[in-house]
Design a protein around this motif. Sequence first.
Motif, mmCIF file in Angstrom:
data_model
loop_
_atom_site.group_PDB
_atom_site.id
_atom_site.type_symbol
_atom_site.label_atom_id
_atom_site.label_comp_id
_atom_site.label_asym_id
_atom_site.label_seq_id
_atom_site.Cartn_x
_atom_site.Cartn_y
_atom_site.Cartn_z
ATOM 1 N N LEU A 254 0.780 -1.389 0.111
ATOM 2 C CA LEU A 254 0.169 -0.381 -0.074
ATOM 3 C C LEU A 254 0.754 0.984 0.219
ATOM 4 C CD1 LEU A 254 -2.221 -1.104 2.523
ATOM 5 C CD2 LEU A 254 -2.764 -1.459 0.062
ATOM 6 N N PHE A 255 1.106 1.894 -0.814
ATOM 7 C CA PHE A 255 1.146 3.489 -1.264
ATOM 8 C C PHE A 255 0.513 4.341 -0.743
ATOM 9 C CE2 PHE A 255 3.752 0.240 -3.970
ATOM 10 C CZ PHE A 255 4.706 0.721 -4.423
ATOM 11 N N ALA A 262 5.289 3.154 2.586
ATOM 12 C CA ALA A 262 4.790 2.223 2.018
ATOM 13 C C ALA A 262 4.959 0.731 2.838
ATOM 14 C CB ALA A 262 5.076 1.625 0.802
ATOM 15 N N GLN A 263 3.013 0.883 3.012
ATOM 16 C CA GLN A 263 3.040 -0.838 3.810
ATOM 17 C C GLN A 263 2.724 -1.832 3.288
ATOM 18 O OE1 GLN A 263 -0.331 -0.673 7.319
ATOM 19 N NE2 GLN A 263 -0.930 -2.338 5.829
ATOM 20 N N MET A 264 4.099 -2.590 3.830
ATOM 21 C CA MET A 264 4.051 -3.568 2.727
ATOM 22 C C MET A 264 3.815 -5.167 3.551
ATOM 23 S SD MET A 264 7.710 -5.792 1.474
ATOM 24 C CE MET A 264 8.456 -5.812 3.278
ATOM 25 N N GLY A 268 2.020 -12.584 5.796
ATOM 26 C CA GLY A 268 0.983 -11.727 6.887
ATOM 27 C C GLY A 268 1.761 -10.867 7.374
ATOM 28 N N VAL A 269 2.949 -11.199 6.850
ATOM 29 C CA VAL A 269 3.902 -9.585 8.270
ATOM 30 C C VAL A 269 3.502 -8.158 7.529
ATOM 31 C CG1 VAL A 269 5.681 -9.255 9.428
ATOM 32 C CG2 VAL A 269 4.947 -11.471 9.464
ATOM 33 N N CYS A 270 2.906 -7.361 8.470
ATOM 34 C CA CYS A 270 3.009 -6.158 7.512
ATOM 35 C C CYS A 270 5.165 -4.877 7.709
ATOM 36 C CB CYS A 270 2.005 -5.126 8.432
ATOM 37 S SG CYS A 270 0.615 -5.973 7.506
ATOM 38 N N SER A 271 5.272 -4.293 7.571
ATOM 39 C CA SER A 271 6.286 -3.826 7.219
ATOM 40 C C SER A 271 6.185 -2.369 7.211
ATOM 41 C CB SER A 271 7.685 -4.087 7.093
ATOM 42 O OG SER A 271 7.665 -5.543 7.581
ATOM 43 N N LEU A 272 6.036 -0.935 7.195
ATOM 44 C CA LEU A 272 6.194 -0.022 7.063
ATOM 45 C C LEU A 272 7.391 0.440 6.457
ATOM 46 C CD1 LEU A 272 3.819 2.007 6.760
ATOM 47 C CD2 LEU A 272 5.217 3.147 9.003
ATOM 48 N N LEU A 273 7.811 1.209 5.560
ATOM 49 C CA LEU A 273 9.294 1.820 4.306
ATOM 50 C C LEU A 273 8.739 2.732 4.721
ATOM 51 C CD1 LEU A 273 8.343 -1.505 3.551
ATOM 52 C CD2 LEU A 273 10.763 -0.880 2.566
#
Length: 316
Positions: A254-255, A262-264, A268-273
């Motif tokens: 999600l950008f 961006a949220q990857m 099932g594991v979320c990471s915020l970049l």
Amino acid sequence: MEKHVLWSALASALVLASCNAGKGTVTENELKGNWVEVMPANQQIVQGVTLEEGGKATSIGMATLKYERWKLTDGARLILEGKSIGNGQTIDFADTLDVVSLSGDTLTLGKGEMYRIQYVRQQEGEGLIGGSDAAMGYTWSKMLQKKIRVFEEGTRVHSVADPNSSVAGYLVFASDSSQVEFFYPETDVVLDRRTRPDGTPVWNVEEDDTYLVEKAESEWLVSRRGQLLYATSGVEDLVKVAFVADGGEEIEILFFGKAGVAQMNRNGVCSLLRQYRTASGYGYKNPVFDLRGKGQEAVLTTLSDGSRLALKEKNK
């Protein structure tokens, strides 16, 4: 319904009074004070009863149920009297509840075997937000130790977890920005300011991953465990892209344009970049991953070992 509310308020009040109710009696002095039940729908609003010296009683948070008097009989029964107001008429009432138990600041009341209700003792200075205050939009701030209207003193952030949700939260900062109180539906949490190795400030609870508040570009963000939950502009500039790796693995990203993040979601594991400048295309990274892309293709690099995963936008 008024009768049910009355019993609830009374039961809560009596629970505290009866630490020894199961064995014997409680005293009027043990019952004096503010007894409240946190409302399930909004923990900032409480309802209950204040039992005062001389048998005087007043309602907390209940405009249509007015307590006026109280008395303790046999050291085991609480009698509450007052007026029930509704549907254009006022009715006098007197209700008797059994003091089931009093343990610390928790009071359990009952009426026969029909139900058990618990109340807690509200200490002076903790900030009771009753019905009239709640109707005017006031909420108690644990950080500021006063009642406030968050929509006047706070910064609004919109839900991004559900694009169709109208739910909003508010961020209220201390005057020196050392803390922020995050108000969201049902409750609130106070977070402390900390500094990342790169010098950027964040607000969270040490050794706890419940919530993290930070600023990206002109946007305030609230995340938890790498998942973005609230943002100043919500989802108004959200772009959702589904990528497929060479081996068939699917990764959703999600950008958020205004925030530059961006949220990857990978397995099932979320990471915020966070976004960074590139000569062409786009780039987002955090201490674990680096995402570089251009057009419909991208490369995800795991920084710890340098492994690279080629990605291509999934055909819609």
